[in-house]
Design an enzyme around this catalytic site. Sequence first.
Site, PDB file in Angstrom:
ATOM      1  CG  HIS A 142      -2.155  -0.757   1.055  1.00  0.00           C
ATOM      2  ND1 HIS A 142      -1.987  -2.309   1.458  1.00  0.00           N
ATOM      3  CD2 HIS A 142      -3.326  -0.685   0.539  1.00  0.00           C
ATOM      4  CE1 HIS A 142      -3.215  -2.660   1.329  1.00  0.00           C
ATOM      5  NE2 HIS A 142      -4.186  -1.891   0.944  1.00  0.00           N
ATOM      6  CE  LYS A 190      -3.662  -0.530   4.712  1.00  0.00           C
ATOM      7  NZ  LYS A 190      -5.224   0.055   4.874  1.00  0.00           N
TER       8      LYS A 190
HETATM    9  P1  NAD Z   1      -7.170   9.209   4.756  1.00  0.00           P
HETATM   10  O1  NAD Z   1      -6.368   9.252   5.771  1.00  0.00           O
HETATM   11  O2  NAD Z   1      -7.008   9.804   3.606  1.00  0.00           O
HETATM   12  O3  NAD Z   1      -8.939   9.735   5.176  1.00  0.00           O
HETATM   13  C1  NAD Z   1      -9.420   9.340   6.403  1.00  0.00           C
HETATM   14  C2  NAD Z   1     -10.168  10.825   6.735  1.00  0.00           C
HETATM   15  O4  NAD Z   1     -10.796  10.672   7.678  1.00  0.00           O
HETATM   16  C3  NAD Z   1      -9.247  12.032   7.020  1.00  0.00           C
HETATM   17  O5  NAD Z   1      -9.561  13.151   5.931  1.00  0.00           O
HETATM   18  C4  NAD Z   1      -9.535  12.412   8.489  1.00  0.00           C
HETATM   19  O6  NAD Z   1      -9.217  13.836   8.447  1.00  0.00           O
HETATM   20  C5  NAD Z   1     -10.628  12.135   8.534  1.00  0.00           C
HETATM   21  N1  NAD Z   1     -11.182  11.677   9.978  1.00  0.00           N
HETATM   22  C6  NAD Z   1     -10.378  11.011  10.952  1.00  0.00           C
HETATM   23  N2  NAD Z   1     -10.913  11.556  12.048  1.00  0.00           N
HETATM   24  C7  NAD Z   1     -12.437  12.028  11.868  1.00  0.00           C
HETATM   25  C8  NAD Z   1     -13.316  12.217  12.619  1.00  0.00           C
HETATM   26  N3  NAD Z   1     -13.174  12.156  14.042  1.00  0.00           N
HETATM   27  N4  NAD Z   1     -14.308  12.748  12.143  1.00  0.00           N
HETATM   28  C9  NAD Z   1     -14.668  12.838  10.714  1.00  0.00           C
HETATM   29  N5  NAD Z   1     -13.235  12.588  10.074  1.00  0.00           N
HETATM   30  C10 NAD Z   1     -12.504  12.093  10.545  1.00  0.00           C
HETATM   31  O7  NAD Z   1      -7.511   7.454   4.556  1.00  0.00           O
HETATM   32  P2  NAD Z   1      -8.157   6.813   3.443  1.00  0.00           P
HETATM   33  O8  NAD Z   1      -7.261   6.428   2.586  1.00  0.00           O
HETATM   34  O9  NAD Z   1      -9.555   7.582   2.837  1.00  0.00           O
HETATM   35  O10 NAD Z   1      -8.786   5.405   4.359  1.00  0.00           O
HETATM   36  C11 NAD Z   1      -9.548   5.451   5.388  1.00  0.00           C
HETATM   37  C12 NAD Z   1      -9.950   4.253   5.939  1.00  0.00           C
HETATM   38  O11 NAD Z   1     -10.480   3.395   4.880  1.00  0.00           O
HETATM   39  C13 NAD Z   1      -8.673   3.544   6.290  1.00  0.00           C
HETATM   40  O12 NAD Z   1      -8.743   2.904   7.550  1.00  0.00           O
HETATM   41  C14 NAD Z   1      -8.459   2.734   5.333  1.00  0.00           C
HETATM   42  O13 NAD Z   1      -7.642   1.438   5.646  1.00  0.00           O
HETATM   43  C15 NAD Z   1      -9.709   2.015   4.776  1.00  0.00           C
HETATM   44  N6  NAD Z   1      -9.988   1.787   3.496  1.00  0.00           N
HETATM   45  C16 NAD Z   1     -10.731   0.798   3.422  1.00  0.00           C
HETATM   46  C17 NAD Z   1     -11.085   0.269   1.863  1.00  0.00           C
HETATM   47  C18 NAD Z   1     -12.348  -0.723   1.763  1.00  0.00           C
HETATM   48  O14 NAD Z   1     -12.454  -1.145   0.524  1.00  0.00           O
HETATM   49  N7  NAD Z   1     -12.796  -1.079   2.876  1.00  0.00           N
HETATM   50  C19 NAD Z   1     -10.352   0.912   0.852  1.00  0.00           C
HETATM   51  C20 NAD Z   1      -9.663   1.895   1.159  1.00  0.00           C
HETATM   52  C21 NAD Z   1      -9.304   2.467   2.437  1.00  0.00           C
END
Ligand code: NAD
Length: 264
Positions: A151, A155
Amino acid sequence: MSRPVRLAISGASGRMGLALLNLVRDDERFELARAVVSASSSRLGKAVYGDVSPIRFADWSGEGDVDVVVDFSGPDGLLAALERCEASGAAFVTGTTGLSPAVEERLAKAAERIAVLRAANFSLGVAVLTRLLREAAAALPGWDLDIVEAHHNRKEDAPSGTALALGHAAAEGRGAALEDLAVYVREGRPGARKAGTIGFAVVRGGDIVGEHQALLMGQGERIELGHRATDRSIFARGALEAAAWIAGRAPGAWTIEDVIATSK
Ligand code: NAD
């Protein structure tokens, strides 16, 4: 539902949140009711919507009806969104990974009162890979099995939620619990390999969207099963399918397999 599903996105300014916003604006099944970001978030909705129709990023305060919340944030964002769903009866879809056992427990409890859908990976290809790996691990019980994932360098959790879900499926194929078979490879693996273990190796770098490879290694031969995501919109699309599917559903812990099984 005869009217559009009123959707809230939790973690709206993140990588996945922005991918969701991009899709939702052209999807007539949804009305974007709220785009929730953390107080410290610096990115603005203009990045997605431009000046014509700026989206207002918000927190959870104030009124406003929501049918489904889709969460891709972090443990804190997830809990804040879940609380809101429990209070209002809205359904909850989350792809957030790297959760502690305590948060997992909270999700299981919430599913007694509201509809909850969790997926470590919302891609259709990974759903099929999971099925294939379960089958291969069952057919080749004596073979060594490793899961290698790669990744981007931002991450936070490792191994990825998808790698762990693949590990659970492989262990299930062998009639065991992953906890009894897992070996995590961080600083090399000294000594001979214990038979039947499932190894995990992690690569972090650059802008890799997500790659998972399962290696089943026998004597003189091996099988490689893999999946490569090149665009995170595949996860966003899967999460929106799940959101459309779960709107108005009964309480329970639903999975992406439930969505696939009943959407055919
Ligand atoms: P990212 O860090 O780009 O985005 C996360 C966002 O959440 C950030 O903008 C952060 O400011 C926000 N955030 C944090 N705390 C918060 C709160 N209390 N209230 C509101 N917003 C808040 O990360 P990402 O790449 O978008 O991934 C997010 C999550 O999704 C990770 O855990 C990742 O592993 C997971 N993910 C899952 C899949 C899937 O298919 N299930 C795919 C991609 C990513």
